[in-house]
Write an enzyme that holds these catalytic residues in place. Structure first.
Site, PDB file in Angstrom:
ATOM      1  CB  CYS A   1       0.393   6.569  10.824  1.00 53.53           C
ATOM      2  SG  CYS A   1       2.056   6.849  10.357  1.00 53.53           S
TER       3      CYS A   1
ATOM      4  CD  GLU B   1      -2.988  -1.230   2.168  1.00 52.90           C
ATOM      5  OE1 GLU B   1      -4.117  -1.657   1.908  1.00 52.90           O
ATOM      6  OE2 GLU B   1      -2.651  -0.907   3.314  1.00 52.90           O
TER       7      GLU B   1
ATOM      8  CB  CYS C   1       2.480  -1.606  14.111  1.00 52.28           C
ATOM      9  SG  CYS C   1       2.699  -1.497  12.327  1.00 52.28           S
TER      10      CYS C   1
ATOM     11  CB  CYS D   1       5.644  -2.390  16.666  1.00 56.85           C
ATOM     12  SG  CYS D   1       7.369  -2.138  16.201  1.00 56.85           S
TER      13      CYS D   1
ATOM     14  CD  GLU E   1      13.077  -0.305  10.371  1.00 52.14           C
ATOM     15  OE1 GLU E   1      12.249   0.093  11.198  1.00 52.14           O
ATOM     16  OE2 GLU E   1      13.913   0.463   9.824  1.00 52.14           O
TER      17      GLU E   1
ATOM     18  CB  CYS F   1       7.007  -5.352   9.265  1.00 51.61           C
ATOM     19  SG  CYS F   1       8.341  -4.487  10.139  1.00 51.61           S
TER      20      CYS F   1
ATOM     21  CB  CYS G   1       2.782   7.439   3.382  1.00 50.97           C
ATOM     22  SG  CYS G   1       3.189   6.230   4.634  1.00 50.97           S
TER      23      CYS G   1
HETATM   24  N1  SAH Z   1       8.832   0.565  10.284  1.00 51.78           N
HETATM   25  C1  SAH Z   1       9.049   1.937  10.367  1.00 51.78           C
HETATM   26  C2  SAH Z   1       8.185   2.762   9.423  1.00 51.78           C
HETATM   27  C3  SAH Z   1       6.751   2.365   9.266  1.00 51.78           C
HETATM   28  S1  SAH Z   1       5.613   2.712  10.558  1.00 51.78           S
HETATM   29  C4  SAH Z   1       8.870   2.408  11.779  1.00 51.78           C
HETATM   30  O1  SAH Z   1       8.401   1.627  12.594  1.00 51.78           O
HETATM   31  O2  SAH Z   1       9.257   3.544  12.078  1.00 51.78           O
HETATM   32  C5  SAH Z   1       5.367   4.508  10.503  1.00 51.78           C
HETATM   33  C6  SAH Z   1       4.953   5.075  11.859  1.00 51.78           C
HETATM   34  O3  SAH Z   1       3.628   4.714  12.232  1.00 51.78           O
HETATM   35  C7  SAH Z   1       5.849   4.594  12.992  1.00 51.78           C
HETATM   36  O4  SAH Z   1       6.172   5.637  13.864  1.00 51.78           O
HETATM   37  C8  SAH Z   1       4.949   3.601  13.675  1.00 51.78           C
HETATM   38  O5  SAH Z   1       5.371   3.351  14.983  1.00 51.78           O
HETATM   39  C9  SAH Z   1       3.618   4.284  13.580  1.00 51.78           C
HETATM   40  N2  SAH Z   1       2.473   3.413  13.809  1.00 51.78           N
HETATM   41  C10 SAH Z   1       2.385   2.087  13.609  1.00 51.78           C
HETATM   42  N3  SAH Z   1       1.155   1.643  13.923  1.00 51.78           N
HETATM   43  C11 SAH Z   1       0.445   2.720  14.332  1.00 51.78           C
HETATM   44  C12 SAH Z   1      -0.907   2.894  14.751  1.00 51.78           C
HETATM   45  N4  SAH Z   1      -1.773   1.877  14.779  1.00 51.78           N
HETATM   46  N5  SAH Z   1      -1.293   4.141  15.089  1.00 51.78           N
HETATM   47  C13 SAH Z   1      -0.442   5.182  15.000  1.00 51.78           C
HETATM   48  N6  SAH Z   1       0.821   5.068  14.598  1.00 51.78           N
HETATM   49  C14 SAH Z   1       1.278   3.848  14.266  1.00 51.78           C
HETATM   50 FE1  SF4 Z   2       7.298  -2.851  11.425  1.00 53.81          FE
HETATM   51 FE2  SF4 Z   2       7.309  -0.181  11.830  1.00 53.81          FE
HETATM   52 FE3  SF4 Z   2       5.065  -1.613  12.204  1.00 53.81          FE
HETATM   53 FE4  SF4 Z   2       7.086  -1.867  13.909  1.00 53.81          FE
HETATM   54  S1  SF4 Z   2       5.866   0.000  13.528  1.00 53.81           S
HETATM   55  S2  SF4 Z   2       5.889  -3.560  13.024  1.00 53.81           S
HETATM   56  S3  SF4 Z   2       8.831  -1.676  12.534  1.00 53.81           S
HETATM   57  S4  SF4 Z   2       6.122  -1.328  10.258  1.00 53.81           S
END
Ligand code: SAH
Ligand code: SF4
Length: 395
Positions: A370, A117, A144, A141, A197, A137, A130
């Site tokens: 995000c 996406e 996420c 996390c 990532e 991934c 974006c």
């Molecule tokens: N993997 C990288 C980039 C992708 S995530 C990283 O983790 O930084 C982009 C951003 O969205 C990161 O800061 C992540 O922590 C945040 N994010 C992930 N899931 C989210 C959610 N459900 N609500 C708000 N932010 C989230």
């Molecule tokens: Fe991967 Fe970033 Fe999501 Fe963590 S926040 S699971 S590193 S995409």
């Protein structure tokens, strides 16, 4: 809960450059050097190669041309040779959803039938794209949505650049021949904040960003590109030296105990180690502030004490704190912090001297916000009843 023991390793699953269809090589995503080598291998005389690279580069990345026949400053025979040996291919758009707020989400199909996406977020005549760096991934996390999907593979440089090209196609942003640029750009900024990532797919991300930054093509400057990492410490210095873009870091917690739970890569490189790498970043990359992303999770990381600890931890680092109201997804184990809590937190950070914008959730109605990105095939697979299950009404 989440599997915090998932492998934190760099996967090297990048596809070969040669695509099956007719054995033609995709030019999209090749660096100038790689393009030069490919042209020479196809029979371009060495002394002409540099000039041909420049010409083709301009057609592909400045004019957005996909057909060799349209490259009118090249001899007809040479165009035919190029068409025989190469292709200019970008990911296929499977669906495009447009949110009530104008956000566009593209579901793109890439080689192997995988899907990623890409999200375009317009703002006052400009806009941020974006983009994704991996299908899924490796990290997990716990807040996420992408993190609940396994890593399928790394994207190639071509697939990363291709996302930018697809968005420019859809927005009609390639310049018309003879018309100068208006100066306004619809895709004015790029954030590597989609799926994956980026620092675990370093080489492809670096090559793709070099193509995007090249002044004779898409020409987005390094200050208009922000790479977001969960904290892959050993790659942060390389990011400064080899890409030089802006850095954002998914910080999200102020104690190792909480960060271990939210961002499990913290067990490998803890807050102290991460901060040491971040302190060096601005000098190494000659860039400005680092963005600390901080997702606001109700009763988990959103107290006044957290806000105060945060400003103490980052003291001395040129920083801005981006507060992200948690974007909920079906089955998520957290709730979004209340609005007044987010504001109180922002206030403490602001009074300590840091910009503390609260990120307005965009595209929520199309699950484009995000951290909500996850391939549609994966969602469909999860939603599909297993054999023997009663079909759900309306399914
Ligand atoms: N993997 C990288 C980039 C992708 S995530 C990283 O983790 O930084 C982009 C951003 O969205 C990161 O800061 C992540 O922590 C945040 N994010 C992930 N899931 C989210 C959610 N459900 N609500 C708000 N932010 C989230
Ligand atoms: Fe991967 Fe970033 Fe999501 Fe963590 S926040 S699971 S590193 S995409």
């Amino acid at each position: 809960m989440t599997d915090a023991t998932a492998p934190i390793t760099q996967d090297v699953l990048t596809l070969p450059r040669k695509l099956p269809e007719g054995g033609r090589i995709n030019l999209v995503g090749l660096t100038r050097d790689q393009l030069r080598e490919a042209l020479i291998a196809a029979g371009t005389p060495e002394r002409q190669a540099k000039m041909r690279v420049g010409q083709i580069w301009q057609w592909v990345y400045h004019w957005g041309v996909r057909d060799f026949a349209a490259m009118t400053n090249l001899a007809k025979d040479y165009r035919a040779l190029l068409a025989d040996r190469f292709e200019i291919a970008v990911p296929e758009v499977v669906t495009r959803q447009i949110s009530a707020d104008g956000t566009r989400k593209y579901l793109l199909r890439i080689a192997g039938g995988h899907e990623v996406e890409t999200v375009y977020i317009p703002e006052d005549g400009r806009g941020t794209l974006c983009i994704s760096s991996q299908v899924g991934c490796t990290l997990t996390c716990s807040f996420c949505h992408t993190g609940t999907q396994r890593l399928v593979r790394n994207l190639t440089a071509g697939e990363i650049v291709g996302q930018v090209m697809v968005a420019r196609d859809d927005l009609g942003e390639w310049p018309e021949p003879g018309q100068g640029s208006t100066g306004d750009r619809l895709v004015s900024n790029i954030v590597l904040m989609g799926m994956g990532e980026p620092l675990y797919n370093f080489d492809a991300v670096r090559d793709a960003m070099r193509v995007v930054m090249d002044g004779e093509g898409i020409a987005l400057g390094r200050r208009r590109i922000t790479l977001s990492t969960s904290g892959v410490v050993p790659e942060i210095a390389r990011c400064a030296e080899e890409i030089g873009c802006q850095l954002a870091v998914s910080f999200h917690a102020t104690t190792d105990e909480v960060r271990d739970r939210l961002v499990p890569i913290n067990k490998r490189w803890n807050i102290e180690t991460l901060l040491a790498a971040l302190r060096d970043y601005p000098r190494l990359s000659n860039s400005e502030r680092i963005t600390f992303e901080y997702v606001m999770l109700k009763d988990v990381n959103d107290s006044d004490a957290d806000a105060r600890r945060l400003v103490r931890l980052i003291a001395g680092i040129p920083a801005k704190i981006n507060l992200i109201p948690f974007n909920e997804w079906p089955g998520a184990p957290y709730r979004r912090s209340d609005w007044d809590r987010i504001e109180a937190f922002a206030d403490i950070v602001y009074k300590a001297g840091y910009a503390s914008p609260i990120r307005t959730p965009r595209g929520e109605d199309i699950m484009a916000a995000c951290g909500q990105l996850k391939s549609a095939t994966e969602r469909a697979r999860k939603a599909r009843p297993r054999t023997g299950d009663e079909p759900r009404p309306g399914a």
